[in-house]
Design a protein around this motif. Structure first.
Motif, PDB file in Angstrom:
ATOM      1  N   MET A 119      52.758  66.303  17.667  1.00  0.00           N
ATOM      2  CA  MET A 119      52.628  66.255  16.220  1.00  0.00           C
ATOM      3  C   MET A 119      51.207  65.907  15.826  1.00  0.00           C
ATOM      4  O   MET A 119      50.579  65.066  16.445  1.00  0.00           O
ATOM      5  N   HIS A 120      50.763  66.534  14.787  1.00  0.00           N
ATOM      6  CA  HIS A 120      49.438  66.244  14.280  1.00  0.00           C
ATOM      7  C   HIS A 120      49.572  65.422  13.004  1.00  0.00           C
ATOM      8  O   HIS A 120      50.402  65.720  12.137  1.00  0.00           O
ATOM      9  N   TYR A 121      48.759  64.389  12.899  1.00  0.00           N
ATOM     10  CA  TYR A 121      48.763  63.539  11.718  1.00  0.00           C
ATOM     11  C   TYR A 121      47.402  63.618  11.060  1.00  0.00           C
ATOM     12  O   TYR A 121      46.380  63.709  11.734  1.00  0.00           O
ATOM     13  N   ASN A 122      47.412  63.563   9.744  1.00  0.00           N
ATOM     14  CA  ASN A 122      46.149  63.539   9.018  1.00  0.00           C
ATOM     15  C   ASN A 122      45.552  62.157   9.096  1.00  0.00           C
ATOM     16  O   ASN A 122      46.215  61.167   8.799  1.00  0.00           O
ATOM     17  N   VAL A 123      44.310  62.079   9.486  1.00  0.00           N
ATOM     18  CA  VAL A 123      43.607  60.815   9.576  1.00  0.00           C
ATOM     19  C   VAL A 123      42.836  60.621   8.275  1.00  0.00           C
ATOM     20  O   VAL A 123      42.052  61.492   7.881  1.00  0.00           O
ATOM     21  N   PRO A 124      43.065  59.505   7.585  1.00  0.00           N
ATOM     22  CA  PRO A 124      42.335  59.281   6.327  1.00  0.00           C
ATOM     23  C   PRO A 124      40.834  59.208   6.570  1.00  0.00           C
ATOM     24  O   PRO A 124      40.380  58.580   7.517  1.00  0.00           O
ATOM     25  N   GLN A 125      40.092  59.865   5.723  1.00  0.00           N
ATOM     26  CA  GLN A 125      38.641  59.847   5.815  1.00  0.00           C
ATOM     27  C   GLN A 125      38.083  59.374   4.483  1.00  0.00           C
ATOM     28  O   GLN A 125      38.740  59.446   3.456  1.00  0.00           O
ATOM     29  N   PHE A 126      36.865  58.925   4.503  1.00  0.00           N
ATOM     30  CA  PHE A 126      36.173  58.438   3.308  1.00  0.00           C
ATOM     31  C   PHE A 126      36.973  57.328   2.634  1.00  0.00           C
ATOM     32  O   PHE A 126      37.177  57.332   1.421  1.00  0.00           O
ATOM     33  N   ILE A 127      37.448  56.352   3.423  1.00  0.00           N
ATOM     34  CA  ILE A 127      38.264  55.280   2.861  1.00  0.00           C
ATOM     35  C   ILE A 127      37.432  54.251   2.108  1.00  0.00           C
ATOM     36  O   ILE A 127      37.975  53.415   1.409  1.00  0.00           O
ATOM     37  N   ASP A 128      36.110  54.308   2.246  1.00  0.00           N
ATOM     38  CA  ASP A 128      35.258  53.365   1.527  1.00  0.00           C
ATOM     39  C   ASP A 128      34.849  53.902   0.158  1.00  0.00           C
ATOM     40  O   ASP A 128      34.191  53.210  -0.606  1.00  0.00           O
ATOM     41  N   ILE A 129      35.257  55.116  -0.194  1.00  0.00           N
ATOM     42  CA  ILE A 129      34.937  55.705  -1.488  1.00  0.00           C
ATOM     43  C   ILE A 129      36.121  55.478  -2.421  1.00  0.00           C
ATOM     44  O   ILE A 129      37.262  55.800  -2.081  1.00  0.00           O
ATOM     45  N   GLU A 130      35.836  54.934  -3.600  1.00  0.00           N
ATOM     46  CA  GLU A 130      36.900  54.653  -4.557  1.00  0.00           C
ATOM     47  C   GLU A 130      37.357  55.937  -5.238  1.00  0.00           C
ATOM     48  O   GLU A 130      36.602  56.891  -5.375  1.00  0.00           O
ATOM     49  N   ASP A 131      38.614  55.949  -5.693  1.00  0.00           N
ATOM     50  CA  ASP A 131      39.174  57.112  -6.373  1.00  0.00           C
ATOM     51  C   ASP A 131      38.579  57.242  -7.759  1.00  0.00           C
ATOM     52  O   ASP A 131      38.353  56.252  -8.463  1.00  0.00           O
ATOM     53  N   ARG A 132      38.354  58.466  -8.174  1.00  0.00           N
ATOM     54  CA  ARG A 132      37.826  58.751  -9.508  1.00  0.00           C
ATOM     55  C   ARG A 132      39.004  58.831 -10.477  1.00  0.00           C
ATOM     56  O   ARG A 132      39.968  59.547 -10.245  1.00  0.00           O
ATOM     57  N   ILE A 133      38.906  58.104 -11.583  1.00  0.00           N
ATOM     58  CA  ILE A 133      39.994  58.059 -12.555  1.00  0.00           C
ATOM     59  C   ILE A 133      39.719  59.015 -13.707  1.00  0.00           C
ATOM     60  O   ILE A 133      40.522  59.893 -14.008  1.00  0.00           O
ATOM     61  N   VAL A 134      38.588  58.842 -14.368  1.00  0.00           N
ATOM     62  CA  VAL A 134      38.221  59.668 -15.512  1.00  0.00           C
ATOM     63  C   VAL A 134      36.885  60.319 -15.200  1.00  0.00           C
ATOM     64  O   VAL A 134      35.843  59.655 -15.206  1.00  0.00           O
ATOM     65  N   GLY A 135      36.914  61.609 -14.921  1.00  0.00           N
ATOM     66  CA  GLY A 135      35.672  62.323 -14.593  1.00  0.00           C
ATOM     67  C   GLY A 135      35.019  61.701 -13.378  1.00  0.00           C
ATOM     68  O   GLY A 135      35.650  61.516 -12.346  1.00  0.00           O
ATOM     69  N   PRO A 136      33.735  61.339 -13.485  1.00  0.00           N
ATOM     70  CA  PRO A 136      33.047  60.740 -12.331  1.00  0.00           C
ATOM     71  C   PRO A 136      33.191  59.219 -12.260  1.00  0.00           C
ATOM     72  O   PRO A 136      32.576  58.587 -11.416  1.00  0.00           O
ATOM     73  N   LEU A 137      34.004  58.619 -13.135  1.00  0.00           N
ATOM     74  CA  LEU A 137      34.103  57.158 -13.205  1.00  0.00           C
ATOM     75  C   LEU A 137      35.290  56.635 -12.407  1.00  0.00           C
ATOM     76  O   LEU A 137      36.386  57.185 -12.461  1.00  0.00           O
ATOM     77  N   THR A 138      35.058  55.545 -11.701  1.00  0.00           N
ATOM     78  CA  THR A 138      36.139  54.870 -10.997  1.00  0.00           C
ATOM     79  C   THR A 138      36.812  53.889 -11.954  1.00  0.00           C
ATOM     80  O   THR A 138      36.342  53.662 -13.076  1.00  0.00           O
ATOM     81  N   ALA A 139      37.896  53.277 -11.507  1.00  0.00           N
ATOM     82  CA  ALA A 139      38.635  52.342 -12.358  1.00  0.00           C
ATOM     83  C   ALA A 139      37.780  51.125 -12.698  1.00  0.00           C
ATOM     84  O   ALA A 139      37.774  50.651 -13.844  1.00  0.00           O
ATOM     85  N   LYS A 140      37.041  50.603 -11.715  1.00  0.00           N
ATOM     86  CA  LYS A 140      36.206  49.423 -11.986  1.00  0.00           C
ATOM     87  C   LYS A 140      35.090  49.744 -12.972  1.00  0.00           C
ATOM     88  O   LYS A 140      34.786  48.946 -13.865  1.00  0.00           O
ATOM     89  N   GLN A 141      34.476  50.906 -12.808  1.00  0.00           N
ATOM     90  CA  GLN A 141      33.415  51.295 -13.737  1.00  0.00           C
ATOM     91  C   GLN A 141      33.973  51.456 -15.147  1.00  0.00           C
ATOM     92  O   GLN A 141      33.347  51.040 -16.123  1.00  0.00           O
ATOM     93  N   LEU A 142      35.149  52.037 -15.236  1.00  0.00           N
ATOM     94  CA  LEU A 142      35.782  52.220 -16.540  1.00  0.00           C
ATOM     95  C   LEU A 142      36.100  50.869 -17.195  1.00  0.00           C
ATOM     96  O   LEU A 142      35.893  50.696 -18.404  1.00  0.00           O
ATOM     97  N   LEU A 143      36.556  49.910 -16.405  1.00  0.00           N
ATOM     98  CA  LEU A 143      36.847  48.576 -16.956  1.00  0.00           C
ATOM     99  C   LEU A 143      35.569  47.881 -17.421  1.00  0.00           C
ATOM    100  O   LEU A 143      35.575  47.209 -18.459  1.00  0.00           O
TER     101      LEU A 143
ATOM    102  N   LEU B 175      26.333  46.215 -13.994  1.00  0.00           N
ATOM    103  CA  LEU B 175      27.538  45.770 -13.295  1.00  0.00           C
ATOM    104  C   LEU B 175      28.450  46.946 -12.953  1.00  0.00           C
ATOM    105  O   LEU B 175      29.140  46.927 -11.932  1.00  0.00           O
ATOM    106  N   ALA B 176      28.438  47.977 -13.787  1.00  0.00           N
ATOM    107  CA  ALA B 176      29.306  49.126 -13.552  1.00  0.00           C
ATOM    108  C   ALA B 176      28.723  50.096 -12.526  1.00  0.00           C
ATOM    109  O   ALA B 176      29.462  50.621 -11.689  1.00  0.00           O
ATOM    110  N   PHE B 177      27.401  50.338 -12.544  1.00  0.00           N
ATOM    111  CA  PHE B 177      26.851  51.433 -11.761  1.00  0.00           C
ATOM    112  C   PHE B 177      25.861  51.036 -10.669  1.00  0.00           C
ATOM    113  O   PHE B 177      25.701  51.779  -9.703  1.00  0.00           O
ATOM    114  N   TYR B 178      25.163  49.923 -10.780  1.00  0.00           N
ATOM    115  CA  TYR B 178      24.130  49.560  -9.804  1.00  0.00           C
ATOM    116  C   TYR B 178      24.766  48.944  -8.568  1.00  0.00           C
ATOM    117  O   TYR B 178      25.600  48.058  -8.666  1.00  0.00           O
ATOM    118  N   ARG B 179      24.379  49.434  -7.379  1.00  0.00           N
ATOM    119  CA  ARG B 179      24.945  48.962  -6.115  1.00  0.00           C
ATOM    120  C   ARG B 179      23.816  48.597  -5.154  1.00  0.00           C
ATOM    121  O   ARG B 179      23.393  49.428  -4.351  1.00  0.00           O
TER     122      ARG B 179
END
Length: 143
Positions: free
Chosen positions: A1-25, A61-65
Motif C-alpha cells: 500500500m502506498h500512503y501519502n506523506v504530508p509535505q510542507f507541514i511548516d507552511i500555514e494554510d491560507r484562509i482568505v486569498g494569500p492571508l493565513t488565519a493569524k495574519q487575518l486576526l 506583527l502580521a507579516f514580518y518574520r
C-alpha cells in the motif's frame, strides 16, 4: 500500500486569498484598535499621526518574520532573554555515577542468564514453525 506523506507541514494554510488565519486576526485587531482610536480622537490630524505607528506595528506583527519565525515569538524570546539570569553558576552536586561499572554489571548478568537448549526442544520448535509456514502457504494459495 502506498500512503501519502504530508509535505510542507511548516507552511500555514491560507484562509482568505494569500492571508493565513493569524495574519487575518492581526489585521482584524488592527481594525478594531484603529476604530477605537477614531472614536476617541477628535482631530483627524491627530488620528492620522497616531494611526500610522499603530498600523505599522500590527502589520509587522502580521507579516514580518525575522529569522523565519513570527515577530510575536521573536519578541517573546527577546523578553525571556532579558529577564533570565545570564550567569550560570555550576555547583558540584555529589558523586557522579560511574556508567562503566553499571555496564559491566549488566553484561555479567546477561552472560550469567544463558539458557541451555536441548536438541529435542530445537526439533519441536522446528516442527511448529514448519507446520505454521505450511498453513500460511496454503492460505496464500487460496487467495
Amino acid at each position: 500500500m502506498h500512503y501519502n506523506v504530508p509535505q510542507f507541514i511548516d507552511i500555514e494554510d491560507r484562509i482568505v486569498g494569500p492571508l493565513t488565519a493569524k495574519q487575518l486576526l492581526w489585521i482584524f485587531a488592527m481594525g478594531a484598535v484603529l476604530f477605537l482610536m477614531w472614536m476617541m480622537i477628535e482631530s483627524k490630524a491627530n488620528f492620522i499621526m497616531a494611526a500610522i505607528p499603530v498600523a505599522g506595528i500590527f502589520l509587522a506583527l502580521a507579516f514580518y518574520r525575522p529569522y523565519g519565525q513570527p515577530l510575536i515569538k521573536f519578541i517573546g524570546s527577546m523578553f525571556i532573554f532579558f529577564v533570565r539570569p545570564k550567569i550560570y553558576i555550576w555547583r558540584r552536586g555529589g558523586e557522579m555515577p560511574d556508567y562503566r561499572k553499571n555496564l559491566k554489571k549488566k553484561e555479567a548478568e546477561a552472560v550469567g542468564t544463558k539458557k541451555d537448549i536441548h536438541q529435542k526442544e530445537i526439533y519441536d520448535l522446528s516442527k511448529i514453525l514448519d507446520s505454521q509456514s505450511d498453513i500460511l502457504s496454503d492460505l496464500n494459495k487460496k487467495e
